[in-house]
Design a protein around this motif. Structure first.
Motif, PDB file in Angstrom:
ATOM      1  N   GLY A 359      18.409  -0.932 -63.002  1.00  0.00           N
ATOM      2  CA  GLY A 359      19.068   0.353 -63.200  1.00  0.00           C
ATOM      3  C   GLY A 359      18.443   1.211 -64.276  1.00  0.00           C
ATOM      4  O   GLY A 359      18.672   2.412 -64.320  1.00  0.00           O
ATOM      5  N   HIS A 360      17.630   0.611 -65.143  1.00  0.00           N
ATOM      6  CA  HIS A 360      16.996   1.381 -66.218  1.00  0.00           C
ATOM      7  C   HIS A 360      15.794   2.176 -65.730  1.00  0.00           C
ATOM      8  O   HIS A 360      15.314   3.065 -66.435  1.00  0.00           O
ATOM      9  N   LEU A 361      15.282   1.859 -64.519  1.00  0.00           N
ATOM     10  CA  LEU A 361      14.089   2.535 -64.018  1.00  0.00           C
ATOM     11  C   LEU A 361      14.442   3.838 -63.310  1.00  0.00           C
ATOM     12  O   LEU A 361      15.408   3.912 -62.550  1.00  0.00           O
ATOM     13  N   CYS A 362      13.606   4.851 -63.515  1.00  0.00           N
ATOM     14  CA  CYS A 362      13.825   6.188 -62.976  1.00  0.00           C
ATOM     15  C   CYS A 362      13.706   6.202 -61.453  1.00  0.00           C
ATOM     16  O   CYS A 362      12.947   5.433 -60.860  1.00  0.00           O
ATOM     17  N   CYS A 363      14.429   7.129 -60.822  1.00  0.00           N
ATOM     18  CA  CYS A 363      14.343   7.291 -59.367  1.00  0.00           C
ATOM     19  C   CYS A 363      13.158   8.155 -58.952  1.00  0.00           C
ATOM     20  O   CYS A 363      12.848   8.265 -57.769  1.00  0.00           O
ATOM     21  N   GLY A 364      12.511   8.816 -59.941  1.00  0.00           N
ATOM     22  CA  GLY A 364      11.348   9.631 -59.628  1.00  0.00           C
ATOM     23  C   GLY A 364      11.627  11.116 -59.522  1.00  0.00           C
ATOM     24  O   GLY A 364      10.719  11.888 -59.239  1.00  0.00           O
ATOM     25  N   SER A 365      12.869  11.537 -59.757  1.00  0.00           N
ATOM     26  CA  SER A 365      13.184  12.964 -59.685  1.00  0.00           C
ATOM     27  C   SER A 365      12.609  13.702 -60.889  1.00  0.00           C
ATOM     28  O   SER A 365      11.652  14.450 -60.772  1.00  0.00           O
ATOM     29  N   ALA A 366      13.206  13.499 -62.058  1.00  0.00           N
ATOM     30  CA  ALA A 366      12.671  13.974 -63.340  1.00  0.00           C
ATOM     31  C   ALA A 366      12.313  15.455 -63.319  1.00  0.00           C
ATOM     32  O   ALA A 366      11.184  15.847 -63.616  1.00  0.00           O
ATOM     33  N   GLY A 367      13.273  16.296 -62.969  1.00  0.00           N
ATOM     34  CA  GLY A 367      13.028  17.741 -62.951  1.00  0.00           C
ATOM     35  C   GLY A 367      12.108  18.136 -61.819  1.00  0.00           C
ATOM     36  O   GLY A 367      12.487  18.096 -60.652  1.00  0.00           O
ATOM     37  N   THR A 368      10.883  18.504 -62.164  1.00  0.00           N
ATOM     38  CA  THR A 368       9.899  18.902 -61.149  1.00  0.00           C
ATOM     39  C   THR A 368       8.885  17.795 -60.866  1.00  0.00           C
ATOM     40  O   THR A 368       7.908  18.029 -60.158  1.00  0.00           O
ATOM     41  N   TYR A 369       9.116  16.607 -61.381  1.00  0.00           N
ATOM     42  CA  TYR A 369       8.154  15.515 -61.237  1.00  0.00           C
ATOM     43  C   TYR A 369       7.920  15.164 -59.770  1.00  0.00           C
ATOM     44  O   TYR A 369       6.792  14.887 -59.353  1.00  0.00           O
ATOM     45  N   ASN A 370       8.997  15.168 -58.972  1.00  0.00           N
ATOM     46  CA  ASN A 370       8.843  14.776 -57.568  1.00  0.00           C
ATOM     47  C   ASN A 370       8.071  15.811 -56.749  1.00  0.00           C
ATOM     48  O   ASN A 370       7.694  15.545 -55.608  1.00  0.00           O
TER      49      ASN A 370
END
Length: 442
Positions: A359-370
């Motif tokens: 659960g500590h790992l990011c889903c990859g969204s991160a604003g404009t990161y995706n």
């Protein structure tokens, strides 16, 4: 970490802050264990410790950013998992934010990258522009696979089209600007609610549900005139002047409300925005006209779950017998250190709540990161979705619109904002994502 900044360099308060952060790093490497990009790539320079070395070298030598440094800083999600892990209190968020501003000032990106970033900064923070772009994207969406296959400068465009909704977004029930009085006529509190920029276009039902729930509980909710994007999107692209302008505008608007009718809190339903607004005091610390006002605003800023936890919600009107996989957005758990309140609220409302593995790992969204890093973002999304589905939930709950959009593109499970579920449990309508699923099953 030993540093060698000159007295002249340290006269710049941003450099002085960076130097203070750098000196706290003890090279322990604990951060590498929880960094999503290091987990995927195994490259030391794609870990917080590696990026810290790159930033130190760049700032200490007072040199423009180079392509190697930019590549690895760009790959950082700003998920802040490293800050949760760090035993030395290294404030990586402020360090990487400064590095991004330095990159923006000193590095000339390739033309396609510059145009993509300018487009994002022009469209996303402004709801009217964003809504118009989504209408265009609706018709261009079939071209997404082609643009991704061609690659190069068309790859971010393909990522943008893939993220676009497959149908026209809903319209908000509660228009802004406006003040929404309690249903009972008796006011027990008064709050401002951030309308935001992307969220009211993509999912206006989130703030609609929040307003409905709060007004049933006796809270007056104001959507102030003049408030706009919090500045997070441009802030994380290094466009510091734009971010500070957004922050100042909102500080002025909320200060007006504080000094006229008063506010108990400034509520945010998108945790990415909440992390930035809670940092306004730091961002504007050197501005004599705004430092005190910004600190006051940051002190009043709360995620909606923080505020709801202080209220007596009473007994649930319905008891949904549903199992919820709770996805804690990085900006919620690492940025704001809110870890248990949303799950406690959902449990009290009658949901069975399950934690997500890794659960500590990011889903990859991160604003404009995706959009800007689509390959890494998709790998992180697929990893997140696989972990969510291991819990065999009926639905996914989270508190950030970016995560909802990102995760929703990789699973058929309904994904619903925490506030929508709480509104339903305490007397509101079933969230549209669930009612549509229920109608389809019937």
């Amino acid at each position: 970490m030993q540093t060698n900044f000159s007295i002249h360099q340290l006269a710049d308060p941003n450099v002085a802050e960076a130097e203070s952060i750098l000196r706290k790093c003890v090279h322990c490497g604990f951060c590498t264990a929880t960094c999503p990009t290091f987990a995927l790539l195994g490259d030391e320079l794609d870990s917080p410790r590696g990026r810290i070395y790159l930033i130190k070298d760049m700032l200490e030598n007072d040199r423009p950013a180079d392509a190697r440094t930019v590549k690895h800083i760009d790959r950082c999600l700003s998920c802040l998992s490293c800050m949760t892990t760090c035993p030395s209190g290294v404030h990586y968020m402020h360090l990487v934010d400064h590095a991004r501003a330095h990159i923006e000032e000193t590095y000339k990106r390739p033309l396609a990258d510059r145009l993509t970033r300018r487009l994002l900064a022009f469209v996303l923070p402004r709801p009217a522009r964003f809504r118009a772009s989504l209408m265009a994207a609706f018709y261009a969406r079939p071209l997404a696979p082609l643009f991704k296959a061609i690659g190069g400068p068309l790859k971010p465009l393909g990522a943008m089209l893939s993220l676009a909704p497959t149908r026209a977004p809903e319209r908000a029930r509660y228009a802004a600007p406006a003040t929404h009085a309690p249903d009972s006529g008796t006011t027990t509190g008064r709050v401002a609610l951030l309308s935001g920029c992307a969220q009211p276009v993509l999912k206006p039902g989130i703030n609609d549900a929040t307003i409905a729930l709060l007004t049933r509980l006796g809270i007056e909710v104001v959507l102030p005139e003049g408030e706009g994007c919090c500045g997070a999107l441009v802030h994380h692209m290094g466009r510091e002047a734009d971010a500070l302008a957004d922050a100042k505008r909102n500080v002025d608007v909320w200060t007006r409300e504080i000094e006229t009718k008063g506010l108990d809190a400034i509520l945010i339903t998108a945790s990415g925005c909440g992390t930035t607004i809670k940092d306004y005091g730091f961002m504007l610390r050197e501005d004599p006209a705004y430092a005190d006002k910004a600190a006051r605003v940051s002190g009043l800023a709360k995620d909606v779950t923080e505020y709801l936890a202080t209220l007596d919600l009473g007994e649930p009107a319905v008891r949904p017998e549903l199992t919820v996989a709770y996805h804690s957005a990085c900006s919620m758990q690492h940025g704001q250190k809110i870890t248990t309140l949303p799950k406690q609220l959902l449990t009290a409302a009658g949901f069975t709540v399950r934690d997500v593995p890794e659960g500590h790992l990011c889903c990859g969204s991160a604003g404009t990161y995706n959009i800007l890093q689509p390959e890494l973002a998709q790998r992180l999304r697929d990893r997140k979705v696989a972990n969510i589905e291991k819990t065999a939930p009926d639905l996914i709950a989270t508190g950030n619109i970016g995560c909802m959009t990102q995760i929703g593109g990789g699973t058929d499970l309904p994904i619903v904002h925490t506030a929508e579920l709480l509104d339903w449990a305490y007397g509101g309508p079933m969230p549209s994502a669930l009612s549509e699923r229920h109608a389809g099953a019937a």
